[in-house]
Design a protein around this motif. Sequence first.
Motif, PDB file in Angstrom:
ATOM      1  N   MET A 351       0.813  -1.164  -0.149  1.00 36.22           N
ATOM      2  CA  MET A 351       0.064  -0.020   0.047  1.00 36.22           C
ATOM      3  C   MET A 351       0.714   1.324   0.079  1.00 36.22           C
ATOM      4  N   LEU A 352       2.161   1.106   0.041  1.00 36.62           N
ATOM      5  CA  LEU A 352       3.027   2.316   0.284  1.00 36.62           C
ATOM      6  C   LEU A 352       2.856   3.381  -0.812  1.00 36.62           C
ATOM      7  N   GLU A 353       2.991   2.793  -2.003  1.00 33.07           N
ATOM      8  CA  GLU A 353       2.836   3.849  -3.202  1.00 33.07           C
ATOM      9  C   GLU A 353       1.518   4.497  -3.040  1.00 33.07           C
ATOM     10  N   PHE A 354       0.407   3.804  -3.007  1.00 28.76           N
ATOM     11  CA  PHE A 354      -0.869   4.521  -2.898  1.00 28.76           C
ATOM     12  C   PHE A 354      -1.032   5.375  -1.760  1.00 28.76           C
ATOM     13  N   LEU A 355      -0.560   5.137  -0.636  1.00 27.04           N
ATOM     14  CA  LEU A 355      -0.643   6.058   0.557  1.00 27.04           C
ATOM     15  C   LEU A 355       0.314   7.055   0.259  1.00 27.04           C
ATOM     16  N   ARG A 356       1.377   6.960  -0.444  1.00 25.28           N
ATOM     17  CA  ARG A 356       2.238   8.340  -0.908  1.00 25.28           C
ATOM     18  C   ARG A 356       1.503   9.200  -1.803  1.00 25.28           C
TER      19      ARG A 356
END
Length: 647
Positions: A351-356
């Motif tokens: 989920m990191l890219e989406f959270l960024r």
Amino acid sequence: MGCRAPGRRPDVVIDEETRPLVRAPHAGDAYVSRAFEWLLDGCPLPAMLVRADGTAVRANPRWLAAFDAGGWRGCFPTLALEGGAGADDDAPRALGEHVAALGAATGRRYACELVPVDGAAALLVARGTGEALEVDQDARFDARFRELIEQFPAAIIVHRNGRFLYANPAAVRYLGYSSPAELDGLPITTAVHPNEVAEIQSRVAFMARTGLPVPERETRLVRRDGTEVLAELGAFVIDRERNPAFVVIARDITARKQLEEQVRHGRRMEAIGRLAGGIAHDFNNHLAVILNYAEFLVEALVSDPQNQRDAREIRHAAQRAAALTQQLLMFSRGDLSETETLDVNVVVEGMLEFLRRTLGADVELVTTVGRGIPSIRAARQHIEQILVNLAVNARDATPSGGELRVETGAIVVSEVNQLLHPNVAPGRYVLIEVADNGRGMSPEVASRAFEPFFTTKPDGKGTGLGLSTVYGIVTHAGGDVEVETELGRGTTVRILWPASEAVVPAASRSDAGTAEEGRRTETVLLVEDDAAVRALVARMLSREGFRVIEAIDAVEALNMVDDDQPELDLLVTDVIMPRMTGPELAIALQASYPELPMVFMSGYADDVLEHHDVQSAAVTFLPKPFSARELRDKIEVARSRAAARGF
């Protein structure tokens, strides 16, 4: 000590001649004598104050009830006060066992004891043999009156002319002082919350005017360090005619009120959840109709681009509404998304890219994933929803930029640290911590943070469902959400999710494929009590090539099966219906159709599937509203599951 205020005073009282016998040996303690009378009356054992010559001075209500107000000589004819009641020795003296000769206690055996008060008086205490001792041995009514008061577990305060005159050790500790001398002479209002002063003064005036005690009342007090505590105060006046003073008995109820507030909060959240779930159930039925008829229009208006665009806007608006009701279901614990064994670290990293992208360039995302943490059982989309909702809250709390920290780890809750995590049972938990350095929340806002539709954002900037959705998802799984926040210091949200012993399976390719066209001539039993939804789903199934048998509820469906005995290839049924639920219908059909695939559809299942004997591996749940493609996919899943079980 086990002694408490009695319901009525005895008829035997201490007169002015005998009053010095029960005064404290210290000059400043004279006003405590009436407090001793009060404690004597509340003692759970029959007790009588006697002079050195053996004359009875005062009997408490227990003595009067047992011996009909008889004197000690008449009650126990064989009893002798050897050495006199006013002996100098302070130690209690056992007087042996004696049979009562008066009153309701006649014929009963009592162990008698003489407890010196001072050189002029003593207490004669009688305890029925074979009765359990009602007070703690070390703090038993076994010494003179000053020891009684000073060992009393509740705070006892005596004040006169608005100033402290006496405070027992419990009161000194309760108010945060080191010794009674620090309180001596201070204004009584020093320990009273400013908003309570007027009420306290009114109660004092009432006692001074009438001589009557005042009932217990919840009152906020202030400790020496300024912290507030909640106490239950009762009070009475002594020496009203000469130089009145007031005895206050205070019991700390802070912890009890906090527990009561936790219970009320839990009940309030449960009630809100039930309301939200009921609304979502009905709303989803309407949305299912709007969404799919809009889809039909989009398909039919290929040659009319303008009207097709209008139909797409209708569909898009219905989809947004469906997303809101889905969050309501998560909060109300009615969402039955399928769970799997998950590695939380894998979900977070995915989920990191989406959270960024969600946070934007002004908020730095920092992650720390724990190693060797256990797996969990959860629906992947639920963990993703938690992360997104918390990230959105953090972004809104840091409008000028900041930092969002996401950490994972493991924690064991045991008897040692359960006070720190009171809302979960002992065991292993996976910890997901999301912290920002934004504006933070005030205590008033934090206390309502989990309520659905509660938001501090401007109109149109938030739905108020972010944290309530997180709360519903986590608590439904047996975990807890802990919030630590302070205005100007940021907010930390800790998710405690029950750990699983299962091993995360290796990723596998889906072998679900397109069904053969020849299978679309099969017969499906459709059971739905909402006429509009039933007509919609029947149209969807017919477009897929099924022959549809419609029933308005489960009872009608069973009657159809009993009368016609059709060959059924599939059951599609609502969950909550009048007279009989969908799971109950499934159980009834399994005897005649043991290999029947089943699809359950509902806007709000309310955990009905979990409470009925329907094996989850053979059941596929389809949340409303759904599209024709989602219905088709779930039918294929139901068939695969039924085949795998050998039905």
